[in-house]
Design a protein around this motif. Structure first.
Motif, PDB file in Angstrom:
ATOM      1  N   ALA A 121      -8.797 -50.553   0.678  1.00  0.00           N
ATOM      2  CA  ALA A 121      -9.357 -50.511   2.029  1.00  0.00           C
ATOM      3  C   ALA A 121     -10.705 -49.805   2.040  1.00  0.00           C
ATOM      4  O   ALA A 121     -11.652 -50.240   2.713  1.00  0.00           O
ATOM      5  CB  ALA A 121      -8.378 -49.819   2.969  1.00  0.00           C
ATOM      6  N   LEU A 122     -10.816 -48.722   1.278  1.00  0.00           N
ATOM      7  CA  LEU A 122     -12.083 -47.988   1.206  1.00  0.00           C
ATOM      8  C   LEU A 122     -13.150 -48.784   0.473  1.00  0.00           C
ATOM      9  O   LEU A 122     -14.338 -48.731   0.839  1.00  0.00           O
ATOM     10  CB  LEU A 122     -11.854 -46.639   0.519  1.00  0.00           C
ATOM     11  CG  LEU A 122     -11.115 -45.579   1.350  1.00  0.00           C
ATOM     12  CD1 LEU A 122     -10.805 -44.354   0.502  1.00  0.00           C
ATOM     13  CD2 LEU A 122     -11.938 -45.180   2.570  1.00  0.00           C
ATOM     14  N   ILE A 123     -12.763 -49.521  -0.569  1.00  0.00           N
ATOM     15  CA  ILE A 123     -13.734 -50.347  -1.289  1.00  0.00           C
ATOM     16  C   ILE A 123     -14.377 -51.353  -0.344  1.00  0.00           C
ATOM     17  O   ILE A 123     -15.593 -51.566  -0.355  1.00  0.00           O
ATOM     18  CB  ILE A 123     -13.052 -51.069  -2.472  1.00  0.00           C
ATOM     19  CG1 ILE A 123     -12.657 -50.072  -3.550  1.00  0.00           C
ATOM     20  CG2 ILE A 123     -13.979 -52.134  -3.059  1.00  0.00           C
ATOM     21  CD1 ILE A 123     -11.771 -50.659  -4.630  1.00  0.00           C
ATOM     22  N   ASP A 124     -13.560 -51.994   0.469  1.00  0.00           N
ATOM     23  CA  ASP A 124     -14.095 -52.982   1.409  1.00  0.00           C
ATOM     24  C   ASP A 124     -15.015 -52.337   2.443  1.00  0.00           C
ATOM     25  O   ASP A 124     -15.934 -52.983   2.958  1.00  0.00           O
ATOM     26  CB  ASP A 124     -12.943 -53.691   2.130  1.00  0.00           C
ATOM     27  CG  ASP A 124     -12.167 -54.612   1.206  1.00  0.00           C
ATOM     28  OD1 ASP A 124     -12.731 -55.037   0.179  1.00  0.00           O
ATOM     29  OD2 ASP A 124     -10.991 -54.903   1.498  1.00  0.00           O
ATOM     30  N   ALA A 125     -14.794 -51.048   2.726  1.00  0.00           N
ATOM     31  CA  ALA A 125     -15.578 -50.374   3.769  1.00  0.00           C
ATOM     32  C   ALA A 125     -16.851 -49.733   3.225  1.00  0.00           C
ATOM     33  O   ALA A 125     -17.919 -49.836   3.844  1.00  0.00           O
ATOM     34  CB  ALA A 125     -14.714 -49.318   4.459  1.00  0.00           C
ATOM     35  N   ILE A 126     -16.743 -49.049   2.062  1.00  0.00           N
ATOM     36  CA  ILE A 126     -17.889 -48.267   1.572  1.00  0.00           C
ATOM     37  C   ILE A 126     -18.245 -48.544   0.116  1.00  0.00           C
ATOM     38  O   ILE A 126     -19.193 -47.956  -0.410  1.00  0.00           O
ATOM     39  CB  ILE A 126     -17.622 -46.752   1.731  1.00  0.00           C
ATOM     40  CG1 ILE A 126     -16.387 -46.334   0.938  1.00  0.00           C
ATOM     41  CG2 ILE A 126     -17.460 -46.386   3.198  1.00  0.00           C
ATOM     42  CD1 ILE A 126     -16.111 -44.842   0.980  1.00  0.00           C
ATOM     43  N   GLY A 127     -17.540 -49.430  -0.567  1.00  0.00           N
ATOM     44  CA  GLY A 127     -17.858 -49.757  -1.945  1.00  0.00           C
ATOM     45  C   GLY A 127     -17.225 -48.798  -2.952  1.00  0.00           C
ATOM     46  O   GLY A 127     -16.687 -47.745  -2.592  1.00  0.00           O
ATOM     47  N   SER A 128     -17.319 -49.155  -4.222  1.00  0.00           N
ATOM     48  CA  SER A 128     -16.690 -48.369  -5.292  1.00  0.00           C
ATOM     49  C   SER A 128     -17.263 -46.963  -5.447  1.00  0.00           C
ATOM     50  O   SER A 128     -16.499 -45.999  -5.598  1.00  0.00           O
ATOM     51  CB  SER A 128     -16.807 -49.117  -6.623  1.00  0.00           C
ATOM     52  OG  SER A 128     -16.062 -50.307  -6.593  1.00  0.00           O
ATOM     53  N   PRO A 129     -18.601 -46.781  -5.428  1.00  0.00           N
ATOM     54  CA  PRO A 129     -19.127 -45.414  -5.608  1.00  0.00           C
ATOM     55  C   PRO A 129     -18.626 -44.446  -4.547  1.00  0.00           C
ATOM     56  O   PRO A 129     -18.206 -43.323  -4.859  1.00  0.00           O
ATOM     57  CB  PRO A 129     -20.642 -45.614  -5.521  1.00  0.00           C
ATOM     58  CG  PRO A 129     -20.865 -47.029  -5.938  1.00  0.00           C
ATOM     59  CD  PRO A 129     -19.696 -47.777  -5.399  1.00  0.00           C
ATOM     60  N   GLY A 130     -18.648 -44.867  -3.280  1.00  0.00           N
ATOM     61  CA  GLY A 130     -18.167 -43.998  -2.213  1.00  0.00           C
ATOM     62  C   GLY A 130     -16.675 -43.734  -2.328  1.00  0.00           C
ATOM     63  O   GLY A 130     -16.203 -42.618  -2.079  1.00  0.00           O
ATOM     64  N   THR A 131     -15.913 -44.757  -2.728  1.00  0.00           N
ATOM     65  CA  THR A 131     -14.471 -44.595  -2.886  1.00  0.00           C
ATOM     66  C   THR A 131     -14.164 -43.609  -4.011  1.00  0.00           C
ATOM     67  O   THR A 131     -13.274 -42.757  -3.884  1.00  0.00           O
ATOM     68  CB  THR A 131     -13.812 -45.955  -3.179  1.00  0.00           C
ATOM     69  OG1 THR A 131     -14.130 -46.870  -2.136  1.00  0.00           O
ATOM     70  CG2 THR A 131     -12.305 -45.814  -3.288  1.00  0.00           C
ATOM     71  N   LEU A 132     -14.914 -43.698  -5.102  1.00  0.00           N
ATOM     72  CA  LEU A 132     -14.724 -42.743  -6.194  1.00  0.00           C
ATOM     73  C   LEU A 132     -15.106 -41.333  -5.761  1.00  0.00           C
ATOM     74  O   LEU A 132     -14.484 -40.354  -6.181  1.00  0.00           O
ATOM     75  CB  LEU A 132     -15.556 -43.163  -7.406  1.00  0.00           C
ATOM     76  CG  LEU A 132     -14.988 -44.322  -8.229  1.00  0.00           C
ATOM     77  CD1 LEU A 132     -16.034 -44.871  -9.192  1.00  0.00           C
ATOM     78  CD2 LEU A 132     -13.746 -43.878  -9.009  1.00  0.00           C
ATOM     79  N   GLY A 133     -16.131 -41.214  -4.917  1.00  0.00           N
ATOM     80  CA  GLY A 133     -16.497 -39.897  -4.407  1.00  0.00           C
ATOM     81  C   GLY A 133     -15.379 -39.282  -3.583  1.00  0.00           C
ATOM     82  O   GLY A 133     -15.082 -38.081  -3.700  1.00  0.00           O
ATOM     83  N   ILE A 134     -14.733 -40.099  -2.758  1.00  0.00           N
ATOM     84  CA  ILE A 134     -13.592 -39.606  -1.988  1.00  0.00           C
ATOM     85  C   ILE A 134     -12.448 -39.236  -2.929  1.00  0.00           C
ATOM     86  O   ILE A 134     -11.753 -38.237  -2.736  1.00  0.00           O
ATOM     87  CB  ILE A 134     -13.146 -40.675  -0.971  1.00  0.00           C
ATOM     88  CG1 ILE A 134     -14.220 -40.838   0.111  1.00  0.00           C
ATOM     89  CG2 ILE A 134     -11.802 -40.307  -0.341  1.00  0.00           C
ATOM     90  CD1 ILE A 134     -13.933 -41.945   1.102  1.00  0.00           C
TER      91      ILE A 134
END
Length: 308
Positions: free
Chosen positions: A267-280
């Protein structure tokens, strides 16, 4: 004749055997708490929480339900990122090992002179994941010297996982590539920096796996749940629904945590992409690292480390 629980002897099984020595089921009462809460009470005492004895003391594996569940959550979370981008599991190395075996077998497939001798990018990514996973697992041996169940190591090791996850986030961000692959033959990650991202993600999972295994609970390694599924299906108390069975309930908690982690990750990948998801994900790991400092010791053994 006593019933023997199949599988390894985990910490929860020892507690259940001692608590239910009479073989009688525990009655359900209004005071009964859920398994997750009953085995995951946090401990806090301002006078001792920052002492060396507290940091070096061992946690009670049976009271480690919440951070270990969070580990399982992170497995689904991280794997959702790598699989969505390149169809490689950073935590499930069985698939990567078989993929490399198939790549080797491909060298002998077909008539001589017409064989595919190229090393496909998917195979390169699987090899990168496997090798860095082993590297991360090897780092986990530091815990054998510090005390593999000590709060100091469990917190430090989880912080190292967080650093690896942050490094993966930076590499994925600087790569400038997408996050979602539509076909196995066309991965979203192909350049060198994305290989770095896969490597750091896999190393974080390797370290998490050895740390989870050393705690010795029903969550096992917290990364590969095939064994957990098998032991759950073989549990003779699987359908004892009128009472809490820690050995069964913790397996269910681990499986559900991994599922939720995968769902949240995608769900986060679709919203903010892989880099942002990894940051979270890095932020989640930092919280887990702090969490370990407040897990209680075994009853009667506070601030006393037991060598394993």
């Amino acid at each position: 004749m006593a019933t023997t629980t199949p599988g390894p002897e985990y910490a929860e099984q020892k507690v259940e055997a001692a608590a239910q020595g009479d073989g009688l089921p525990r009655p359900i009462s209004s005071e009964t708490q859920s398994t997750a809460l009953d085995t995951a009470r946090l401990w806090f005492s301002p006078s001792t929480v920052f002492t060396k004895a507290h940091f070096m003391g061992d946690v009670d594996p049976v009271q480690s339900t919440l951070p270990l569940s969070a580990y399982c959550f992170m497995t689904g979370f991280i794997d959702s990122i790598s699989f969505t981008a390149v169809f490689v599991w950073c935590a499930f190395q069985t698939g990567n090992s078989v993929q490399l075996a198939l790549a080797l077998a491909r060298l002998f497939s077909g008539p001589a002179g017409q064989r595919d001798t190229s090393f496909h990018i998917a195979d390169k990514q699987a090899l990168t994941s496997l090798l860095t996973f082993i590297f991360g697992s090897f780092i986990g041996r530091i815990g054998d010297r510090m005390g593999c169940k000590s709060r100091a190591w469990l917190s430090l090791g989880t912080m190292i996982q967080a650093l690896f996850t942050m490094a993966a986030a930076l590499a994925a961000w600087k790569s400038g590539q997408g996050s979602v692959a539509d076909d196995r033959g066309d991965p979203a990650w192909t350049n060198a920096l994305t290989f770095v991202a896969i490597g750091f993600m896999s190393a974080s999972m390797g370290l998490q796996g050895i740390m989870g295994k050393r705690v010795n609970t029903q969550f096992t390694t917290t990364i590969v749940l095939t064994t957990v599924w098998c032991e759950l299906m073989a549990d003779p108390k699987l359908f004892s629904l009128n009472r809490r069975i820690i050995s069964r309930d913790h397996k269910v908690i681990g499986i559900l945590s991994l599922f939720v982690g995968g769902f949240v990750g995608r769900a986060l990948i679709d919203a903010i992409g892989s880099p942002g998801t990894l940051g979270i994900g890095c932020g989640f790991r930092v919280l887990i690292a702090v969490w370990w400092l407040f897990v209680p010791s075994k009853p009667g053994q506070k601030n006393k480390r037991v060598d394993v």
